[in-house]
Design an enzyme around this catalytic site. Structure first.
Site, PDB file in Angstrom:
ATOM      1  N   ASP A  21      32.677  52.084  28.582  1.00  0.00           N
ATOM      2  CA  ASP A  21      31.403  51.521  28.145  1.00  0.00           C
ATOM      3  C   ASP A  21      30.779  52.454  27.103  1.00  0.00           C
ATOM      4  O   ASP A  21      30.465  53.600  27.409  1.00  0.00           O
ATOM      5  CB  ASP A  21      30.490  51.387  29.379  1.00  0.00           C
ATOM      6  CG  ASP A  21      29.060  51.030  28.998  1.00  0.00           C
ATOM      7  OD1 ASP A  21      28.863  50.493  27.887  1.00  0.00           O
ATOM      8  OD2 ASP A  21      28.158  51.283  29.814  1.00  0.00           O
ATOM      9  N   ASP A  98      44.588  37.664  24.752  1.00  0.00           N
ATOM     10  CA  ASP A  98      44.826  36.836  25.925  1.00  0.00           C
ATOM     11  C   ASP A  98      44.378  35.425  25.583  1.00  0.00           C
ATOM     12  O   ASP A  98      43.231  35.224  25.165  1.00  0.00           O
ATOM     13  CB  ASP A  98      44.007  37.402  27.097  1.00  0.00           C
ATOM     14  CG  ASP A  98      44.635  37.116  28.444  1.00  0.00           C
ATOM     15  OD1 ASP A  98      45.074  35.977  28.661  1.00  0.00           O
ATOM     16  OD2 ASP A  98      44.667  38.032  29.286  1.00  0.00           O
ATOM     17  N   ASP A 199      47.764  32.887  29.435  1.00  0.00           N
ATOM     18  CA  ASP A 199      47.321  32.762  30.815  1.00  0.00           C
ATOM     19  C   ASP A 199      47.882  31.503  31.479  1.00  0.00           C
ATOM     20  O   ASP A 199      47.817  30.413  30.895  1.00  0.00           O
ATOM     21  CB  ASP A 199      45.784  32.687  30.800  1.00  0.00           C
ATOM     22  CG  ASP A 199      45.174  32.854  32.163  1.00  0.00           C
ATOM     23  OD1 ASP A 199      45.339  33.935  32.744  1.00  0.00           O
ATOM     24  OD2 ASP A 199      44.539  31.899  32.652  1.00  0.00           O
ATOM     25  N   GLU A 255      52.215  34.014  31.105  1.00  0.00           N
ATOM     26  CA  GLU A 255      52.052  34.281  32.528  1.00  0.00           C
ATOM     27  C   GLU A 255      52.648  33.087  33.275  1.00  0.00           C
ATOM     28  O   GLU A 255      52.261  31.943  33.020  1.00  0.00           O
ATOM     29  CB  GLU A 255      50.572  34.462  32.884  1.00  0.00           C
ATOM     30  CG  GLU A 255      50.422  35.033  34.280  1.00  0.00           C
ATOM     31  CD  GLU A 255      49.087  34.726  34.935  1.00  0.00           C
ATOM     32  OE1 GLU A 255      48.746  35.399  35.910  1.00  0.00           O
ATOM     33  OE2 GLU A 255      48.378  33.797  34.491  1.00  0.00           O
ATOM     34  N   HIS A 328      45.650  43.322  36.334  1.00  0.00           N
ATOM     35  CA  HIS A 328      44.273  43.164  36.821  1.00  0.00           C
ATOM     36  C   HIS A 328      44.169  42.192  37.996  1.00  0.00           C
ATOM     37  O   HIS A 328      43.081  42.001  38.531  1.00  0.00           O
ATOM     38  CB  HIS A 328      43.405  42.674  35.666  1.00  0.00           C
ATOM     39  CG  HIS A 328      43.850  41.326  35.176  1.00  0.00           C
ATOM     40  ND1 HIS A 328      45.067  41.138  34.551  1.00  0.00           N
ATOM     41  CD2 HIS A 328      43.272  40.108  35.255  1.00  0.00           C
ATOM     42  CE1 HIS A 328      45.205  39.848  34.265  1.00  0.00           C
ATOM     43  NE2 HIS A 328      44.128  39.208  34.678  1.00  0.00           N
ATOM     44  N   ASP A 329      45.266  41.543  38.374  1.00  0.00           N
ATOM     45  CA  ASP A 329      45.241  40.576  39.479  1.00  0.00           C
ATOM     46  C   ASP A 329      45.848  41.115  40.775  1.00  0.00           C
ATOM     47  O   ASP A 329      45.927  40.387  41.765  1.00  0.00           O
ATOM     48  CB  ASP A 329      46.019  39.311  39.097  1.00  0.00           C
ATOM     49  CG  ASP A 329      45.334  38.521  37.993  1.00  0.00           C
ATOM     50  OD1 ASP A 329      44.083  38.569  37.914  1.00  0.00           O
ATOM     51  OD2 ASP A 329      46.035  37.861  37.209  1.00  0.00           O
TER      52      ASP A 329
HETATM   53  C1  GLC Z   1      45.468  34.374  35.491  1.00  0.00           C
HETATM   54  C2  GLC Z   1      44.649  35.605  35.206  1.00  0.00           C
HETATM   55  C3  GLC Z   1      43.617  35.753  36.259  1.00  0.00           C
HETATM   56  C4  GLC Z   1      42.723  34.533  36.196  1.00  0.00           C
HETATM   57  C5  GLC Z   1      43.522  33.241  36.302  1.00  0.00           C
HETATM   58  C6  GLC Z   1      42.706  32.061  35.876  1.00  0.00           C
HETATM   59  O1  GLC Z   1      46.178  34.459  36.657  1.00  0.00           O
HETATM   60  O2  GLC Z   1      45.481  36.724  35.094  1.00  0.00           O
HETATM   61  O3  GLC Z   1      42.876  36.920  36.151  1.00  0.00           O
HETATM   62  O4  GLC Z   1      41.781  34.577  37.224  1.00  0.00           O
HETATM   63  O5  GLC Z   1      44.653  33.250  35.477  1.00  0.00           O
HETATM   64  O6  GLC Z   1      42.483  32.077  34.502  1.00  0.00           O
END
Ligand code: GLC
Length: 550
Positions: A21, A98, A199, A255, A328-329
Site C-alpha cells: 500500500d 487477469d 478466470d 484457469e 490467492h484461492d
Molecule cells: C477464480 C478466481 C477466484 C474467484 C473466482 C470467481 O477461481 O481465482 O478468486 O473468486 O474465479 O471469479
C-alpha cells in the site's frame, strides 16, 4: 517442442490488495507494486500476473468487474496502470492481466440494462430462466454456497450465477457478448500488455439443457461434470484465438476448474490454437473430502506425486504445463504441503525446488518466496473472503460443530494466502501505514523480506538461486521427466534429462530422516541443496532437497 519465452520464464503472481500500500489507506495499490518491481526482478522473475485491478464493488475482491476498461481508483486508476506497464517493460518484465469473462459484476452496465426487461438489447447478455413451481430452474449450486440461481422479482425470472449473486454469468452463446470480450482484450493488448490469465475459462460454455445434477452430487463433481468443458468451449476459444490472440505475441493461461486428464489437452494442444497453458487443480483439490474444501482429508503423497507424472506424460510433446502449488484461492504452500513449524525453512526451500525443477512454466505466488504461512484468526469476524463467510453461514444453518469448522477454515480459507505481504518488522509488516484491510499475520516479526534480503541462507535467497539454476539449464525447462520411485511414501525422486545433461532431484517430503544411499550419485555433482552437508552420504534429513547433475 517449440521453444519460446513464456516456456522459459517464471511468473510471479500479485494479489494487489495485499501486496504493498503506497497511499496509506490500508489497501495495496499500483504505485506500491511499482515500488517493489526491482525486488521482484531480483528474484529472476520475468513475468508478473496481477489479479484483477478493474473497477469493482469488491464482493469478490475484483473478480466482480463493473467496468472492464477502467482500473479501480482504489488501485490508482488507468494513469497508474500506464506507468506500471512502462516501468515493467523498462525492466524487461512482462505483464499478464487477469481476464474475468465468465461473469461480470451485477453493477456492470450490461447487467443493469439486462434486468430492465426482455426487450432490452442487453437482456440476452446473461442467462434468465423461468423457475419450476416457485423453485429455481435446476439444482445447480453456486461455488460460493447456496443455489446458482437468483430470483428477480421485477422480471419474474431467475438469473444464473455460478459464483456469488453479485457475479451473474455472461451468456457466451450471444455473439455480441463474445465480441465485447474480444474488444476488452484488444483494449488492453493495444496498450501493450503481454498476456492474460483467464478466470474460470473452462465454465464459459454452458449446457443449454441446464440439466439438474443427480441427487447427492457434490459441488466439485458438479463443477467437473456439468459446469466445465461445455459443448462449445473449444469453438469459443478457437474463435478468441483467431480473432484476437493470434495477432499478438502474448501468453495465455486459462484457469480450468473441472479440467482433468481427459479434457485438459484440447485447451493447450499446440495444434489446436486455443490457449498456451491451463491451471488444473488435480493436486490442489487432492485433500477435498466428501463435503468439499472445508471437509479436508490428509494429503495422499503417492497420489500427489502421480498428478505431476500423469500431467507431464499426458502433455508431453503436445502442450505446455503450468507448475504451481498455490495461489490467492488456496492456503499457503508451506503450511499445506510442507511443515510450517519446525521445518518451515527447509520445507519452503524444498517446495521451491519442486516448482523450479518440473517441466512447465513455474508460478510463484507472492510471499511464498519468504515462506509466509497460514493465519489462524480467532473467529469468523476476522475473515473477509466471501467463500469462507458463505460456507460458514451454511455450516451454521446445517448445525455443524463450529469449532471443527473453524479448524477447517484455518486450514483451507482463501484468506490464508491474502494476508498482507510481510515486508519488514515495522507496524503492519511494512505493508501499510494504516490498518490493513485484512489483518497481518502475527508472525511478521520473524518472517519478512527485510530479514531475508541479505541472509545467504534465507528462503528468499534460495529462491533466487534455484531460479537462476533453472534459467541457466534448458534441460530443466524442456528435458524429459520421470518419477524414479513412484511408490516411495516419503521421497519424491525424479530425473530430468535431454541429450546434453541429466538431473536427479531428491526431495524428502517428511519430518523423518530417511536412509537413502546418495553415494550412488557420486558420479554427479550436487548443484544445490537446502542443508549444509556433504555432497553425498547415506540419508536425507527432514524436508531435505537435493539437485544433482552431470
Ligand atoms: C477464480 C478466481 C477466484 C474467484 C473466482 C470467481 O477461481 O481465482 O478468486 O473468486 O474465479 O471469479
Amino acid at each position: 517442442m517449440k521453444k519460446t519465452w513464456w516456456k522459459e520464464g517464471i511468473v510471479y503472481q500479485i494479489y494487489p490488495r495485499s501486496f504493498k500500500d503506497s497511499s496509506g489507506n490500508g489497501i495495496g495499490d499500483i504505485y506500491g507494486i511499482i515500488e517493489k518491481l526491482d525486488y521482484i526482478k531480483s528474484l529472476g522473475i520475468n513475468m508478473i500476473w496481477i489479479c484483477p485491478m478493474y473497477s469493482s464493488p469488491n464482493e469478490d475482491n475484483g473478480y466482480d468487474i463493473s467496468d472492464y476498461r477502467k482500473i479501480s481508483e482504489e488501485f490508482g486508476g488507468n494513469k497508474a496502470f500506464d506507468i506500471l506497464l512502462k516501468e515493467m517493460h523498462k525492466r524487461d518484465l512482462k505483464l499478464i492481466m487477469d481476464l474475468v469473462s465468465n461473469h461480470s459484476s451485477d453493477e456492470h452496465k450490461w447487467f443493469e440494462e439486462s434486468k430492465k426487461g426482455e426487450d432490452n438489447p442487453y437482456h440476452d447478455y446473461y442467462f434468465w430462466k423461468k423457475g419450476k413451481s416457485n423453485k429455481p430452474p435446476n439444482n445447480w449450486l453456486s461455488v460460493f454456497s447456496g443455489s446458482a440461481w437468483q430470483w428477480d422479482s421485477n422480471l419474474n425470472k431467475y438469473y444464473l450465477h455460478l459464483f456469488t449473486k453479485k457475479q451473474p454469468d455472461l451468456n457466451w452463446e450471444n455473439p455480441r457478448v463474445r465480441d465485447e470480450i474480444y474488444d476488452v482484450l484488444n483494449f488492453w493488448l493495444s496498450k501493450g500488455v503481454d498476456g492474460f490469465r483467464m478466470d474460470v475459462i473452462s465454465f464459459v460454455s454452458k449446457r443449454l439443457d441446464f440439466p439438474s445434477a443427480k441427487k447427492g452430487t457434490s459441488l466439485p463433481q458438479m463443477m467437473g461434470n456439468i459446469y466445465a468443458n461445455g459443448p462449445r468451449i473449444h469453438e469459443f476459444l478457437k474463435e478468441m484465438n483467431k480473432k484476437v490472440l493470434s495477432k499478438y505475441d502474448v501468453v495465455t493461461v486459462g484457469e480450468g476448474p473441472g479440467v482433468n486428464l481427459k479434457t485438459g489437452l484440447k485447451y493447450v494442444d499446440e495444434n489446436e490454437q486455443e490457449l498456451n497453458m491451463v491451471f488444473h487443480f488435480d493436486h490442489l483439490q487432492i485433500d477435498y473430502g466428501p463435503e468439499g474444501k472445508f471437509d479436508p482429508l490428509p494429503i495422499d503423497f503417492i497420489k500427489f506425486k502421480k498428478v505431476f507424472s500423469d500431467w507431464d506424460l499426458y502433455l508431453k510433446n503436445k502442450g505446455w504445463n503450468s507448475i504451481f502449488l498455490g495461489n490467492h484461492d488456496f492456503s499457503r504452500i508451506v503450511s499445506r504441503f510442507g511443515n510450517d513449524q519446525k521445518h518451515r525453512n527447509e520445507s519452503a526451500k524444498l517446495l521451491a525446488t519442486l516448482l523450479m525443477t518440473l517441466r512447465g512454466t513455474p508460478y510463484v505466488y507472492q510471499g511464498d518466496e519468504i515462506g509466509m504461512t497460514n493465519v489462524k484468526y480467532p473467529s469468523i469476524d476476522y475473515y473477509d473472503d466471501v467463500e469462507t463467510r458463505n460456507a460458514w453461514k451454511e455450516a451454521e444453518e446445517q448445525n455443524k460443530d463450529m469449532d471443527i469448522f473453524l479448524k477447517a477454515v484455518h486450514k483451507q480459507s482463501r484468506d490464508n494466502a491474502r494476508t498482507p505481504l510481510q515486508w519488514d518488522n515495522s507496524r503492519n509488516a511494512g505493508f501499510s501505514s494504516s490498518k490493513p484491510w485484512l489483518d497481518v499475520n502475527k508472525n511478521y516479526n520473524t518472517i519478512n523480506v527485510e530479514l531475508q534480503q541479505d541472509n545467504p541462507d534465507s528462503i528468499l535467497n534460495y529462491y533466487r538461486e534455484i531460479i537462476r539454476i533453472r534459467k541457466n539449464n534448458s534441460t530443466l525447462i524442456y528435458g524429459d521427466f520421470l518419477d524414479l520411485e513412484p511408490n516411495n511414501e516419503k521421497l519424491f525422486i525424479y530425473k530430468r534429462w535431454d541429450k546434453q545433461k541429466t538431473f536427479i532431484i531428491v526431495l524428502n517430503f517428511s519430518d523423518d530422516k530417511i536412509l537413502c544411499d546418495l553415494n550412488d550419485l557420486s558420479s554427479m555433482i550436487l548443484v544445490i541443496g537446502n542443508y549444509k552437508k556433504s555432497a553425498y552420504g547415506e540419508s536425507m534429513d527432514p524436508w531435505e532437497a537435493r539437485v544433482y547433475s552431470h
